[in-house]
Design an enzyme around this catalytic site. Structure first.
Site, PDB file in Angstrom:
ATOM      1  CD  GLU A 187      33.903  51.530 -28.867  1.00 32.31           C
ATOM      2  OE1 GLU A 187      34.700  50.684 -29.269  1.00 32.31           O
ATOM      3  OE2 GLU A 187      32.697  51.515 -29.153  1.00 32.31           O
ATOM      4  NE  ARG A 191      33.572  51.609 -33.789  1.00 32.77           N
ATOM      5  CZ  ARG A 191      33.969  50.717 -34.658  1.00 32.77           C
ATOM      6  NH1 ARG A 191      33.284  49.618 -34.824  1.00 32.77           N
ATOM      7  NH2 ARG A 191      35.046  50.898 -35.357  1.00 32.77           N
ATOM      8  CG  ASP A 266      33.249  58.303 -43.494  1.00 30.69           C
ATOM      9  OD1 ASP A 266      32.451  57.661 -42.808  1.00 30.69           O
ATOM     10  OD2 ASP A 266      34.301  58.794 -43.026  1.00 30.69           O
ATOM     11  CD  GLU A 399      40.408  59.603 -44.330  1.00 26.27           C
ATOM     12  OE1 GLU A 399      41.288  60.479 -44.144  1.00 26.27           O
ATOM     13  OE2 GLU A 399      39.981  58.890 -43.405  1.00 26.27           O
TER      14      GLU A 399
HETATM   15  C1  DMJ Z   1      39.691  55.585 -40.038  1.00 30.62           C
HETATM   16  O1  DMJ Z   1      39.478  55.179 -38.734  1.00 30.62           O
HETATM   17  C2  DMJ Z   1      38.763  54.892 -40.966  1.00 30.62           C
HETATM   18  O2  DMJ Z   1      39.222  55.062 -42.250  1.00 30.62           O
HETATM   19  C3  DMJ Z   1      37.359  55.423 -40.857  1.00 30.62           C
HETATM   20  O3  DMJ Z   1      36.500  54.857 -41.830  1.00 30.62           O
HETATM   21  C4  DMJ Z   1      37.307  56.914 -41.014  1.00 30.62           C
HETATM   22  N1  DMJ Z   1      38.589  57.465 -41.100  1.00 30.62           N
HETATM   23  C5  DMJ Z   1      39.553  57.084 -40.133  1.00 30.62           C
HETATM   24  C6  DMJ Z   1      40.877  57.696 -40.438  1.00 30.62           C
HETATM   25  O4  DMJ Z   1      40.789  58.977 -40.909  1.00 30.62           O
END
Ligand code: DMJ
Length: 492
Positions: A187, A191, A266, A399
């Protein structure tokens, strides 16, 4: 009485041979009738026999097909059953024609999920994450059962019914949002506001979930709130579509910071494309696609190749200069490009799909180039040296395997499945312990850490399972995956 006796005796005379010896024409007639009747009876009996043989063959076929269907449903789990029951003929055929190698690989991935889940149930039930080495749970997200909730749909998809039922009961009876808890590391870094700024990936990664919430509740508020964010960003959207990772939460303008398809940037780009798909690619959501296409032109300006082996990579950008660094996190890009390529005309579609293929080769080599065959967190590209690991941990990220699923589905090339299998085997070799899966502190030495990230169950294992399942299973035409690999149905 007398009349009766004489009539019966008149009938009997037709059976007496002497009657016919005197009447040869009648004898011939009786003979011909006999031959006809015999032939008719014989013909009918053989027809009945033929029909019986056909019916029993059809019954055998039916039983065999029912067995196959049951086996496929068993392998694919609940969702498989739903797909089997609702999808068209072609999908059903795909599901029956599962390649035996894929079947075996999928079973191995399912076993890995069961091992991860059993360990979580045993040592960390209801807690956020499992620490496999010390065999205990930690509440890194405030005690919301993060691994349990994140795993729900993977359990469901894999047909792990008892495990799914227990998890669902915990959600129904024990999940409690109403508590005071300390903000988690996640967080704080992802976040929460940082230096008065919002993080790009954070602001741009709520659209799918909130739009889905409005679709399901009928309350448009959630959708409006997250769409406002995009409308604000659109007002000052740069001509190359690339936004720095820190954004002013009041004005929506960018603060001076890195431009990247890796950490903190991303999923903003990912959600522009996926919100367009979730919205059925209609006029109403056209602006998402437009913004995404603009960003993809910007992405092209960040593409470079290594020497000597010509691996294609995505640079980061700081101010006016490019830095030859790429996060493993940016390995979702090949999948995103493959998914978005079909919205272009043929020439551009080919161009972006081919870039996706090149990038996926690089990401696969992030894994292949280390002694453990697991990728580090990020890579640097120096002239003449191809790729070097920068931050050398591996925390079980998804990913690359995520992209392999898209690449395999959009090209039909089984090589992507083989690459995914190599990655899975490296996880099995280096990350599996008796009490769950751990990350590596260093992909060069193989030294283990003590954390089973919830996204390993939610994403990494789910994508591996999908990689070895038919493309019609949770089809990309009907579902859109959020950034944590949770499939959301596209509502027509
Ligand atoms: C995940 O929590 C999600 O895919 C997020 O968007 C970024 N990547 C992590 C895992 O690597």
């Amino acid at each position: 009485m007398a009349r009766g006796r004489s009539s019966s005796s008149s009938w009997w005379r037709y059976l007496h041979p002497s009657y016919y010896l005197k009447r040869p024409k009648r004898l011939a007639l009786v003979f011909i009738s006999f031959v006809f009747i015999t032939f008719a009876v014989w013909d009918r009996q053989s027809l009945v026999q033929e029909h019986e043989a056909e019916i029993s063959k059809l019954n055998e076929d039916l039983i065999r097909l029912q067995d196959q269907l049951r086996e496929v449903k068993g392998n694919l789990g609940y969702l498989g059953e739903r797909v089997m029951n609702t999808n068209d003929e072609k999908n059903s055929k795909d599901l029956v024609d599962i390649d035996p190698i894929n079947k075996e690989r999928r079973e191995k991935v399912k076993e890995a999920m069961l091992h991860a889940w059993d360990s979580y149930e045993k040592y960390a039930w209801g807690q956020d994450e499992l620490q496999p080495q010390s065999k205990n749970g930690v509440d890194s997200f405030g005690g919301l059962g993060a691994t349990l909730i994140d795993s729900l749909d993977t359990l469901y998809i894999m047909g792990l019914e008892d495990e799914f039922r227990r998890a669902r009961e915990w959600v129904a009876n024990s999940l409690d949002f109403n508590k005071d808890y300390e903000a988690s590391v996640f967080e704080t870094t992802i976040r929460l506001h940082y230096k008065g700024a919002s993080i790009l990936a954070d602001s741009g990664t709520e659209q799918l979930e909130f739009i889905a919430l409005s679709q399901r509740t009928g309350d448009p508020t959630y959708q409006q709130k997250v769409e406002n964010v995009i409308i604000q960003l659109q007002k000052t959207f740069p001509s190359d579509g690339l936004l720095p990772i820190f954004v002013n939460p009041h004005s929506g303008t960018s603060s001076y910071s890195t431009i990247t398809f890796g950490a903190m940037g991303d999923s903003f780009y990912e959600y522009l494309l996926k919100a367009w798909i979730q919205g059925n690619k209609t006029e109403t959501v056209k602006h998402y696609r437009k913004m995404w296409e603009t960003s993809m032109e910007g992405l092209l300006s960040l593409i470079r190749k290594t020497t000597p082996s010509s691996f294609t990579y995505i640079c980061e950008k700081n101010g006016g200069s490019l830095s030859d660094k790429m996060d493993e996190l940016a390995c979702f890009v090949p999948g995103m490009l493959a998914l978005g390529s079909s919205g272009y005309g043929p020439e551009k579609a080919e161009k972006f799909l081919s870039l996706a293929k090149e990038l996926s080769w690089t990401c696969y080599n992030f894994y292949q180039s280390t002694p453990t065959k697991l990728a580090g967190e990020n890579y640097y590209f120096h002239a003449g040296e191809d790729m070097n690991v920068g931050t050398s941990w591996n925390i079980l990220r998804p990913e690359t395997v995520e992209s392999l699923v898209y690449l395999w589905r959009f090209t039909g090339n089984k090589t992507y499945q083989d690459w995914g299998w190599d990655i899975f085997q490296a996880f099995e070799k280096n990350s599996r312990t008796d009490s769950g899966y751990v990350g590596l502190k260093d992909v060069n030495t193989g030294a283990k850490d003590n954390m089973m990230q919830s996204f390993f169950l939610a994403e990494t294992l789910k994508y591996l399972y999908l990689l070895f399942s038919p493309p019609s299973f949770i089809s990309f035409d009907e579902w859109v995956f959020n950034t944590e690999a949770h499939p959301l149905r596209i509502i027509p």
